[in-house]
Write a protein that holds these residues in place. Structure first.
Motif, PDB file in Angstrom:
ATOM      1  N   THR A 249       0.845  -1.192   0.000  1.00 27.16           N
ATOM      2  CA  THR A 249       0.000   0.000   0.000  1.00 27.16           C
ATOM      3  C   THR A 249       0.880   1.241   0.000  1.00 27.16           C
ATOM      4  O   THR A 249       1.592   1.508   0.966  1.00 27.16           O
ATOM      5  CB  THR A 249      -0.920   0.028   1.232  1.00 27.16           C
ATOM      6  N   PRO A 250       0.850   2.014  -1.077  1.00 23.75           N
ATOM      7  CA  PRO A 250       1.699   3.202  -1.115  1.00 23.75           C
ATOM      8  C   PRO A 250       1.159   4.301  -0.210  1.00 23.75           C
ATOM      9  O   PRO A 250      -0.032   4.340   0.124  1.00 23.75           O
ATOM     10  CB  PRO A 250       1.651   3.611  -2.582  1.00 23.75           C
ATOM     11  N   PHE A 251       2.045   5.203   0.178  1.00 20.93           N
ATOM     12  CA  PHE A 251       1.682   6.343   1.016  1.00 20.93           C
ATOM     13  C   PHE A 251       1.237   7.494   0.113  1.00 20.93           C
ATOM     14  O   PHE A 251       1.949   7.871  -0.815  1.00 20.93           O
ATOM     15  CB  PHE A 251       2.861   6.783   1.877  1.00 20.93           C
ATOM     16  N   ILE A 252       0.065   8.054   0.404  1.00 20.78           N
ATOM     17  CA  ILE A 252      -0.406   9.188  -0.383  1.00 20.78           C
ATOM     18  C   ILE A 252       0.346  10.439   0.059  1.00 20.78           C
ATOM     19  O   ILE A 252       0.596  10.648   1.256  1.00 20.78           O
ATOM     20  CB  ILE A 252      -1.930   9.360  -0.236  1.00 20.78           C
ATOM     21  N   ILE A 253       0.747  11.246  -0.884  1.00 18.21           N
ATOM     22  CA  ILE A 253       1.498  12.449  -0.541  1.00 18.21           C
ATOM     23  C   ILE A 253       0.576  13.521   0.008  1.00 18.21           C
ATOM     24  O   ILE A 253       0.897  14.209   0.965  1.00 18.21           O
ATOM     25  CB  ILE A 253       2.290  12.927  -1.773  1.00 18.21           C
ATOM     26  N   SER A 254      -0.604  13.660  -0.579  1.00 22.25           N
ATOM     27  CA  SER A 254      -1.613  14.564  -0.048  1.00 22.25           C
ATOM     28  C   SER A 254      -2.956  14.187  -0.648  1.00 22.25           C
ATOM     29  O   SER A 254      -3.046  13.884  -1.841  1.00 22.25           O
ATOM     30  CB  SER A 254      -1.279  16.021  -0.380  1.00 22.25           C
ATOM     31  N   LYS A 255      -3.998  14.226   0.188  1.00 24.13           N
ATOM     32  CA  LYS A 255      -5.336  13.916  -0.314  1.00 24.13           C
ATOM     33  C   LYS A 255      -5.965  15.096  -1.035  1.00 24.13           C
ATOM     34  O   LYS A 255      -6.991  14.944  -1.713  1.00 24.13           O
ATOM     35  CB  LYS A 255      -6.229  13.478   0.837  1.00 24.13           C
ATOM     36  N   THR A 256      -5.366  16.261  -0.873  1.00 27.21           N
ATOM     37  CA  THR A 256      -5.870  17.457  -1.541  1.00 27.21           C
ATOM     38  C   THR A 256      -4.712  18.196  -2.197  1.00 27.21           C
ATOM     39  O   THR A 256      -3.543  17.987  -1.856  1.00 27.21           O
ATOM     40  CB  THR A 256      -6.569  18.395  -0.555  1.00 27.21           C
ATOM     41  N   ALA A 257      -5.043  19.048  -3.120  1.00 28.81           N
ATOM     42  CA  ALA A 257      -4.039  19.860  -3.796  1.00 28.81           C
ATOM     43  C   ALA A 257      -4.400  21.328  -3.689  1.00 28.81           C
ATOM     44  O   ALA A 257      -5.573  21.700  -3.841  1.00 28.81           O
ATOM     45  CB  ALA A 257      -3.932  19.455  -5.261  1.00 28.81           C
ATOM     46  N   LYS A 258      -3.416  22.144  -3.422  1.00 25.77           N
ATOM     47  CA  LYS A 258      -3.595  23.585  -3.510  1.00 25.77           C
ATOM     48  C   LYS A 258      -3.665  23.948  -4.991  1.00 25.77           C
ATOM     49  O   LYS A 258      -2.880  23.443  -5.802  1.00 25.77           O
ATOM     50  CB  LYS A 258      -2.420  24.291  -2.840  1.00 25.77           C
ATOM     51  N   ILE A 259      -4.589  24.806  -5.353  1.00 23.49           N
ATOM     52  CA  ILE A 259      -4.930  25.008  -6.761  1.00 23.49           C
ATOM     53  C   ILE A 259      -4.754  26.455  -7.199  1.00 23.49           C
ATOM     54  O   ILE A 259      -5.065  27.384  -6.452  1.00 23.49           O
ATOM     55  CB  ILE A 259      -6.383  24.574  -7.031  1.00 23.49           C
ATOM     56  N   GLU A 260      -4.263  26.622  -8.425  1.00 20.95           N
ATOM     57  CA  GLU A 260      -4.371  27.877  -9.178  1.00 20.95           C
ATOM     58  C   GLU A 260      -4.870  27.537 -10.573  1.00 20.95           C
ATOM     59  O   GLU A 260      -4.452  26.528 -11.151  1.00 20.95           O
ATOM     60  CB  GLU A 260      -3.019  28.585  -9.288  1.00 20.95           C
ATOM     61  N   THR A 261      -5.747  28.357 -11.082  1.00 17.27           N
ATOM     62  CA  THR A 261      -6.333  28.101 -12.402  1.00 17.27           C
ATOM     63  C   THR A 261      -6.029  29.257 -13.335  1.00 17.27           C
ATOM     64  O   THR A 261      -6.149  30.429 -12.956  1.00 17.27           O
ATOM     65  CB  THR A 261      -7.852  27.917 -12.299  1.00 17.27           C
ATOM     66  N   LEU A 262      -5.640  28.898 -14.537  1.00 18.11           N
ATOM     67  CA  LEU A 262      -5.300  29.904 -15.539  1.00 18.11           C
ATOM     68  C   LEU A 262      -5.999  29.505 -16.842  1.00 18.11           C
ATOM     69  O   LEU A 262      -5.837  28.375 -17.306  1.00 18.11           O
ATOM     70  CB  LEU A 262      -3.787  29.948 -15.716  1.00 18.11           C
ATOM     71  N   GLN A 263      -6.774  30.397 -17.430  1.00 22.39           N
ATOM     72  CA  GLN A 263      -7.508  30.096 -18.651  1.00 22.39           C
ATOM     73  C   GLN A 263      -7.399  31.253 -19.629  1.00 22.39           C
ATOM     74  O   GLN A 263      -7.617  32.411 -19.262  1.00 22.39           O
ATOM     75  CB  GLN A 263      -8.988  29.819 -18.332  1.00 22.39           C
ATOM     76  N   ASN A 264      -7.031  30.936 -20.874  1.00 21.91           N
ATOM     77  CA  ASN A 264      -6.989  31.940 -21.929  1.00 21.91           C
ATOM     78  C   ASN A 264      -7.265  31.263 -23.262  1.00 21.91           C
ATOM     79  O   ASN A 264      -7.616  30.078 -23.315  1.00 21.91           O
ATOM     80  CB  ASN A 264      -5.645  32.698 -21.927  1.00 21.91           C
TER      81      ASN A 264
END
Length: 968
Positions: free
Chosen positions: A636-651
């Motif tokens: 069973t691998p270790f999860i690094i993080s269950k969530t991610a900090k996010i930035e969104t860029l759209q063009n």
């Protein structure tokens, strides 16, 4: 600036230099009276014939660099000096005409040969002509089979075999492929060897369970059917497993590096041991005969870098042969002789037996229950990527030396400059090079050689670095060269400090572009080595086998505009006209992927995990994870993080979701406006080891696809093989490592599928991966280990550098596509091809000369989608080596898995094709003169009639031609 008469090639000539081998076109072989099969010693019917094969295994870099191994330098690391081996062997062969020796690695022999006098060269030619010195394999190196791309393997084999052909003629041509050390064996390699004209293939390593079963069933020799698409026997290859790896039988090693006692045969002296030696040898020979099918067995008499003092070996082998054969007068039925692999193969052929068929490959390889050699599929990921892009660059260089004509061979380095990169790339295919299983200082040397090769493929006084152009110039040109035989659309990202630019294509039409701020992850990776705060994004189009030029002008400097700044939240979805990707608003992770053209949707999540690398302190086994071996401490691998900090860029050019999982893991989920693939650009490192744990980092995709324990991987970038969890096609597997034992090499792509959906991942380098759970696909990205795995390297895989003293940072890309299984190949085959042979982007300062041609194609017309131009390379002054490849498997694509025809006279726009002769795959034999041992039925021949310009290609077929050309 270009002058008017050279404008079609302005960028070809300014940015690249060509190389022309000094070798003539392959000559029609003259039959030798003694070499090859005719040089074999007679065997005795009705007896057990023991074929002794004196050999040395000379790694082209491993614990020492290539140069150190050749000269015998740094013997404090390992005592090895290849130049002395060849000196000594030649001397000993001359003392007894019965003696034999085989040599493998042309990279070393080429070096040695250049240093010899004319008299010594003539002496060696005589030994070769008499079959006393025989070349086997014959490539520049003995390549790795898991992490190499087929195009680079073909190149390195062609280089080595061409030298042997040019130097020794017919008698220098190897008849046997010899991969005694690689750590598992790929089906595509066997297919290539068959198409290169080899009669057989011998190797030493296979899974311990597989070997045990084969010994009991006496199936250690077989016919390998190495393609599901090519008509037998085109890709059939007789394959044999050597009894002791590549070492001599226990107790019979007589090298200066060995401890076994010599044969003491004077009865008047102390410790006379002939009777004991003969008895032990007969016991070993009879035991070996029990697990092979014929009355012929083979013994490899040599090992790593042995025969530096060849007298030790030959003096004892002479005695061994004499005293064992003397026992025939007392009723012994054992006959011992000096032999070679080809002579042994000839006797197996004469036996006229029916041999078992094999259709899969020999991966993964394990030498015991907890020792799976699946870690090296990913080891040294940065070097693996550098090797892959170097291959792309080399193919481009070779094309440009053809398209540019003679003028392109007049550079500051002189003719032959790209030869440096050819040799560096050939060395990099070695099974301890791109595999990542070498010491750190040797890995550095491989990278240095590649960098030196890059420098010799360009004009350094003209080439302008990307950073200096885009950051400080107000006007410059971006030159995009496409090495593929079809047009490509490619995203360009340039580091800049400006905030607005005007871009126009080769026709003067404005191109949509955007400027976005550099991500925090990219700024961190730079470590102060770059100061651009923005990236300029735009899409380029490039014609087949040609270039297109884009003009870039700075419009505005200053801080980034507010509308270009990323938003600190996860979007519900990003989409273009082909794909839609949704995100979980709570976690910031992927949640689904949809193909809008086919109305398909699958649930899809992706995250990063790490396996705790075994330190050997385990009740089941003391085996550690290392450069070769992958052995996690838990399933069973270790999860690094269950969530991610996010930035969104759209063009208008791209939509990006920038994810941060930890200080050492980040990712950009990226969708370009016109792309049918979703890009996952991952950045991993420095991998923390403050907890004293080695870590093996993976990216895992979990989907709603019902894959039923099955996934698929490519073999060296070509044909695809089915993999099934905890299963081997040729024996009943006793699985002891549920993770490592289910990992396979992924050279360019892998996928899972069910009846409706196929999810394909295209990689940008060779990596290891598996499908541990249904609907799941995991790929190992990075490895940082604290212990050596006791397979010879003698140091842990713990990569650091001056820039990253706390651990190496690695960045790469995975491209995801979702398609119906019936049409998936139409997407992932060209996608993988674009990653392997990506456009080359170069830069020119200022305004261009008005007469400069801004767009050019080296082809008269786009080739059919099924056809790949595998090789375009200058062979001789007026001769070009051309390989055309059908890149689809049989039944893989309803549209493209059909035969296709190409007219050679209507191929190039700058060359008139005056004549054509077809060669075998490695271009060291005329195709219509290539004959192989017939194991089932005669091999069909294909004519080389120069009046036939129409070339037909069937699925997975590669055809090789020498073209006599004239520049237009």
């Amino acid at each position: 600036m270009a002058t008017p008469e050279y404008t079609p090639f302005v960028f070809l000539l300014l940015l690249f230099q060509s190389s022309v081998w000094g070798f003539p076109v392959c000559q029609t072989p003259q039959e030798s009276p003694t070499c090859g099969y005719k040089s074999c010693h007679a065997t005795k019917p009705g007896m057990l014939n023991v074929h002794l094969v004196p050999h040395t295994h000379d790694d082209v870099g491993w614990l020492k660099t290539v140069d150190q191994y050749f000269y015998g330098d740094r013997n404090d690391i390992q005592h090895a000096g290849v130049q002395y081996i060849l000196d000594s062997v030649v001397d000993q062969l001359l003392k007894n005409p019965d003696r034999r020796f085989i040599y493998v690695e042309t990279a070393f022999f080429y070096r040695w040969w250049k240093q010899q006098t004319d008299d010594m060269q003539n002496t060696v030619k005589q030994l070769v002509n008499e079959g006393r010195l025989e070349f086997v394999n014959g490539g520049w190196c003995m390549s790795d089979e898991a992490t190499t791309h087929y195009s680079a393997v073909i190149d390195q084999m062609t280089m080595g075999l061409r030298f042997l052909n040019d130097t020794f003629g017919h008698c220098g041509r190897p008849r046997v492929a010899w991969h005694i050390d690689p750590f598992g064996h790929a089906r595509e390699h066997a297919s290539m060897f068959a198409q290169m004209g080899y009669d057989g293939f011998f190797f030493g390593r296979l899974d311990y369970q597989d070997r045990n079963r084969r010994m009991v069933a006496r199936e250690q020799e077989m016919l390998w059917r190495a393609s599901e698409s090519l008509t037998p026997p085109m890709a059939d290859l007789f394959t044999g497993i050597l009894p002791n790896g590549y070492n001599p039988p226990e107790g019979f090693c007589w090298d200066q590096s060995c401890d076994d006692p010599p044969i003491r045969d004077d009865p008047d002296l102390e410790d006379y041991n002939v009777d004991d030696v003969v008895t032990r040898f007969l016991h070993i020979a009879h035991g070996q005969a029990l697990v092979y099918k014929t009355n012929h067995i083979i013994m490899t008499m040599g090992s790593d870098f042995q025969y530096e003092n060849a007298n030790l070996w030959y003096k004892n082998l002479d005695k061994l042969i004499r005293y064992v054969n003397q026992m025939q007068s007392n009723g012994s039925e054992v006959n011992v002789l000096y032999s070679t692999p080809s002579c042994y193969l000839q006797e197996l052929h004469r036996a006229n037996l029916t041999w078992p068929l094999k259709g899969d490959d020999f991966f993964p390889y394990a030498d015991s229950a907890h020792d799976f050699w699946t870690g090296y599929f990913t080891s040294r990921p940065a070097l693996k990527r550098y090797e892959r892009i170097s291959n792309s660059y080399l193919q481009t260089c070779k094309q440009l030396e053809v398209l540019g004509g003679p003028i392109s061979r007049k550079g500051p380095f002189g003719a032959g400059d790209s030869e440096t990169l050819k040799k560096a790339m050939a060395v990099a295919q070695h099974h301890d090079a791109v595999s990542g299983t070498e010491k750190q200082h040797v890995a550095n040397d491989y990278a240095r050689k590649l960098a030196n090769g890059w420098a010799h493929c360009q004009v350094p006084t003209i080439y302008i670095s990307l950073l200096s152009v885009s950051m400080f110039l107000c006007q410059f040109s971006v030159n995009v060269y496409n090495p593929l035989a079809r047009p490509v659309s490619w995203p360009v990202r340039l580091p800049v400090n400006g905030t607005a630019y005007r871009i126009s294509d080769a026709k003067g039409k404005a191109v949509d572009s955007q400027v976005v701020p550099v991500s925090q992850a990219t700024a961190a990776v730079r470590r102060g080595r770059g100061y651009a705060v923005n990236e300029l994004l735009f899409q380029v189009q490039a014609p087949p086998l040609g270039y297109s030029t884009y003009s870039v002008s700075l419009l505005q400097n200053g801080p980034p505009s507010p509308q270009s700044s990323p938003l600190p939240r996860a979007p519900k979805a990003v989409q273009n006209k082909f794909l839609r990707v949704t995100f979980d608003p709570e976690t910031g992770l992927l949640s689904s992927l949809s193909n809008l053209e086919t109305q398909q949707t699958v649930k899809l999540s992706q995250n990063f995990y790490w396996y705790n690398a075994s330190d050997g302190n385990n009740s089941e086994s003391i085996q550690m994870s290392g450069a070769y071996i992958f052995r996690p401490n838990t399933s069973t691998p270790f999860i690094i993080s269950k969530t991610a900090k996010i930035e969104t860029l759209q063009n208008s050019v791209v939509q990006e979701v920038r994810q941060w999982f930890s200080p050492w893991v980040s990712q950009v989920v990226r969708l370009y406006t016109d792309s049918r693939a979703l890009e996952l650009e991952w950045t991993v490192g420095p991998v923390p080891i403050g907890d004293d744990l080695g870590k093996e980092v993976i990216s895992r995709l979990d989907s709603s696809i019902n894959s039923s324990g099955v996934f698929y991987t490519d073999s060296n970038g070509r044909e695809v093989l089915q993999r099934r969890k905890d299963y081997r096609p040729t024996w009943n597997l006793r699985q002891s490592e549920p993770i490592a034992g289910n990992y396979y090499p992924i050279n360019s792509r892998a996928y899972i599928k069910d009846d409706k959906d196929q999810l394909t991942v295209v990689t940008d380098r060779s990596q290891g991966g598996g499908s541990i759970q249904d609907g799941s696909l995991e790929i190992m990205l990075h490895r940082r280990l604290l212990y050596d795995d006791v397979r010879g390297v003698g140091e842990p895989l713990n990569e650091t550098s001056d820039i990253y003293p706390e651990g190496l940072v690695v960045r790469g890309r995975h491209l995801l596509s979702l398609s119906p299984p019936a049409t998936a190949a139409d997407t992932h085959r060209p996608l993988a091809q674009e990653v392997v042979l990506q456009p080359l982007i170069t830069f020119t300062d200022g305004e261009l000369h008005p007469s400069t041609r801004l767009e050019f194609s080296g082809l008269q017309a786009v080739l059919p989608p099924a056809v790949h131009l595998l090789t375009v390379s200058q062979w001789d002054q007026d001769t070009v080596l051309l390989r055309l490849e059908h890149q689809y498997q049989a039944s893989e694509s309803k549209e493209h898995s059909q035969p296709v025809t190409v007219n050679l006279q209507k191929l190039f726009s700058t060359l008139d094709v005056l004549g054509v002769s077809e060669m075998n795959l490695s271009a060291n034999q005329w195709k219509d003169e290539m004959t192989r041992l017939d194991w089932k039925k005669p091999l069909p021949k294909r004519g080389g009639d120069p009046s036939v310009w129409e070339v037909s290609l069937k699925p997975m077929e590669i055809r090789t031609f020498l073209l006599r050309v004239r520049q237009r």
